[in-house]
Enzyme design. Structure first.
Site, PDB file in Angstrom:
ATOM      1  N   GLU A 208       3.700 -41.922  -3.713  1.00 22.09           N
ATOM      2  CA  GLU A 208       4.299 -40.835  -4.479  1.00 22.09           C
ATOM      3  C   GLU A 208       3.191 -39.914  -5.024  1.00 22.09           C
ATOM      4  O   GLU A 208       3.266 -38.700  -4.931  1.00 22.09           O
ATOM      5  CB  GLU A 208       5.121 -41.428  -5.618  1.00 22.09           C
ATOM      6  CG  GLU A 208       6.138 -40.465  -6.163  1.00 22.09           C
ATOM      7  CD  GLU A 208       6.931 -41.106  -7.279  1.00 22.09           C
ATOM      8  OE1 GLU A 208       6.841 -42.330  -7.461  1.00 22.09           O
ATOM      9  OE2 GLU A 208       7.625 -40.338  -7.976  1.00 22.09           O
TER      10      GLU A 208
ATOM     11  N   ARG B  32       2.263 -60.515  -1.627  1.00 21.49           N
ATOM     12  CA  ARG B  32       3.469 -61.353  -1.543  1.00 21.49           C
ATOM     13  C   ARG B  32       3.861 -61.635  -0.100  1.00 21.49           C
ATOM     14  O   ARG B  32       4.559 -62.610   0.185  1.00 21.49           O
ATOM     15  CB  ARG B  32       4.612 -60.725  -2.345  1.00 21.49           C
ATOM     16  CG  ARG B  32       4.368 -60.805  -3.849  1.00 21.49           C
ATOM     17  CD  ARG B  32       5.495 -60.185  -4.644  1.00 21.49           C
ATOM     18  NE  ARG B  32       5.590 -58.755  -4.487  1.00 21.49           N
ATOM     19  CZ  ARG B  32       4.970 -57.850  -5.241  1.00 21.49           C
ATOM     20  NH1 ARG B  32       4.212 -58.249  -6.226  1.00 21.49           N
ATOM     21  NH2 ARG B  32       5.093 -56.562  -5.021  1.00 21.49           N
TER      22      ARG B  32
HETATM   23  P1  AMP Z   1       6.663 -49.141   0.400  1.00 20.77           P
HETATM   24  O1  AMP Z   1       5.334 -48.914   1.067  1.00 20.77           O
HETATM   25  O2  AMP Z   1       7.092 -47.976  -0.439  1.00 20.77           O
HETATM   26  O3  AMP Z   1       7.734 -49.595   1.365  1.00 20.77           O
HETATM   27  O4  AMP Z   1       6.452 -50.298  -0.669  1.00 20.77           O
HETATM   28  C1  AMP Z   1       6.421 -51.623  -0.269  1.00 20.77           C
HETATM   29  C2  AMP Z   1       5.360 -52.402  -1.014  1.00 20.77           C
HETATM   30  O5  AMP Z   1       5.326 -52.085  -2.410  1.00 20.77           O
HETATM   31  C3  AMP Z   1       5.649 -53.879  -0.916  1.00 20.77           C
HETATM   32  O6  AMP Z   1       4.407 -54.555  -0.719  1.00 20.77           O
HETATM   33  C4  AMP Z   1       6.286 -54.240  -2.240  1.00 20.77           C
HETATM   34  O7  AMP Z   1       5.829 -55.503  -2.688  1.00 20.77           O
HETATM   35  C5  AMP Z   1       5.882 -53.126  -3.199  1.00 20.77           C
HETATM   36  N1  AMP Z   1       7.038 -52.535  -3.908  1.00 20.77           N
HETATM   37  C6  AMP Z   1       7.463 -51.262  -3.785  1.00 20.77           C
HETATM   38  N2  AMP Z   1       8.517 -51.008  -4.579  1.00 20.77           N
HETATM   39  C7  AMP Z   1       8.780 -52.156  -5.223  1.00 20.77           C
HETATM   40  C8  AMP Z   1       9.780 -52.569  -6.182  1.00 20.77           C
HETATM   41  N3  AMP Z   1      10.727 -51.722  -6.633  1.00 20.77           N
HETATM   42  N4  AMP Z   1       9.767 -53.851  -6.607  1.00 20.77           N
HETATM   43  C9  AMP Z   1       8.819 -54.711  -6.152  1.00 20.77           C
HETATM   44  N5  AMP Z   1       7.866 -54.391  -5.275  1.00 20.77           N
HETATM   45  C10 AMP Z   1       7.825 -53.133  -4.808  1.00 20.77           C
END
Ligand code: AMP
Length: 177
Positions: free
Chosen positions: A100, A63
């Protein structure tokens, strides 16, 4: 304005892709031409008219591609895809980060950014910060200066920003709870 538009057009999908996760579905935003035009302007705002311009926008699969490409165009910069393992055809550098359960990896072509280039990193959403901080490490390994990271949505209650302390973070909407 942009803030409330995004809030109205995001669809919360409980238990996707697994139980306990509330997925922020941005497809209603993508389908709204007016919202997208405003979002492109808001994403570009921190980086237009900089004394030293940005030369590359790095978009994170998948995205981040949607928002990174028009941002690059708006800034007169090149676009660089940051991809999941095995997708990029040329020589790559990679960084892993903890999830996680288990870990994930992202990759960048080793010649995609040259030392001293000023770059911006874009994704749709900042959750725990693992993905963006790995992208920052990748860009820095190639000698780039990370001017900022931009996302549409920040899940502030997860504290991802703390993992990205030495980088400026711009989010268009921040959910604190
Ligand atoms: P993080 O590495 O935990 O910051 O996760 C970010 C990535 O995971 C991004 O590329 C988001 O598109 C996806 N992502 C994580 N959590 C969500 C969520 N609750 N809704 C949509 N996309 C998420």
């Amino acid at each position: 304005m942009v803030h409330s538009l995004i809030d109205d057009l995001i669809r919360d999908v409980p238990d996707f892709p697994k139980k306990g996760i509330v997925f922020k579905d941005i497809t209603p935003i993508l389908a709204d031409a007016k919202a997208m035009a405003l979002i492109y302007e808001a994403l570009a705002a921190p980086y237009v008219n900089l004394e030293q311009p940005v030369s590359k926008v790095l978009g994170i699969e998948s995205r981040g591609f949607i928002f990174g490409t028009p941002l690059a165009h708006r800034l007169g910069a090149g676009f660089v895809p940051v991809r999941k393992p095995g997708k990029l055809p040329w020589k790559t550098v990679s960084e892993s980060y903890a999830l996680e359960y288990g870990e994930d990896t992202i990759e960048l072509h080793e010649d995609a950014v040259t030392p001293g280039e000023r770059v911006v990193i874009v994704d749709d959403l900042l959750a725990t910060g693992g993905t963006l901080s790995a992208a920052v490490r990748l860009a820095r390994r190639l000698g780039a200066e990370v001017v900022g990271c931009s996302v549409l949505v920040e899940l502030g209650f997860l504290g991802g920003r703390k993992r990205l302390e030495a980088v400026e973070i711009h989010s268009l909407i921040n959910y604190e709870e």
